[in-house]
Scaffold this motif. Sequence first.
Motif, short mmCIF file in Angstrom:
data_model
loop_
_atom_site.label_atom_id
_atom_site.label_comp_id
_atom_site.label_asym_id
_atom_site.label_seq_id
_atom_site.Cartn_x
_atom_site.Cartn_y
_atom_site.Cartn_z
N LYS A 107 2.14 2.14 -3.66
CA LYS A 107 0.96 2.02 -4.70
C LYS A 107 0.86 3.40 -5.18
O LYS A 107 0.68 3.79 -6.52
CB LYS A 107 -0.33 1.53 -4.19
CG LYS A 107 -0.35 -0.08 -4.00
CD LYS A 107 -1.73 -0.21 -3.56
CE LYS A 107 -1.73 -1.71 -3.13
NZ LYS A 107 -2.00 -2.38 -4.28
N LEU B 22 -6.57 5.25 -1.13
CA LEU B 22 -5.32 4.77 -0.60
C LEU B 22 -5.00 6.09 0.43
O LEU B 22 -4.06 6.05 1.37
CB LEU B 22 -4.18 4.64 -1.40
CG LEU B 22 -4.40 3.41 -2.06
CD1 LEU B 22 -3.35 3.37 -3.38
CD2 LEU B 22 -4.40 2.18 -1.19
N LYS C 137 0.72 -1.14 0.28
CA LYS C 137 0.08 -0.02 0.17
C LYS C 137 0.76 1.38 -0.06
O LYS C 137 0.59 2.37 -0.90
CB LYS C 137 -0.92 -0.03 1.04
CG LYS C 137 -1.91 1.24 1.27
CD LYS C 137 -2.88 1.01 2.32
CE LYS C 137 -3.81 2.13 2.48
NZ LYS C 137 -4.76 2.04 3.66
#
Length: 125
Positions: free
Chosen positions: A71, A124, A68
């Motif tokens: 990303k 995110l 994560k």
Amino acid sequence: MSKILCLLSHPPSSVEVSLVQKVLDFYKVCHDSVKLFPKLERYSLGQKIENTILEILELTLQAAYQPKYRKIETIRKASDKTDLLKYLLRLAYNVEAVNLKKYLLLEEKAIELGKMFGGWIKSLT
């Protein structure tokens, strides 16, 4: 070997898989359109359009398998490439390499990809 373990530890979500599929579908539509470009544009602008979509696909796949915290940067690069793609499609229309109907279809798909990348980034942050 550690790359393989990294890939296995971060499988893509269904949203990410969906986005990859959208990019693949977009490539197919663009590829069919580029085949109809006039010869002069087919091997310059047409090739650049196809290469840009392939870069977007590569970045999307990279992001899908990254942890994560990594990303966002990759997704932003893919989003930037999508913005470039929109300009290239507009240029293809302006030099009459593609007709209005096909341009509008391609533009709509590019805008949809951009929105999906934006949503992914938002999810995110």
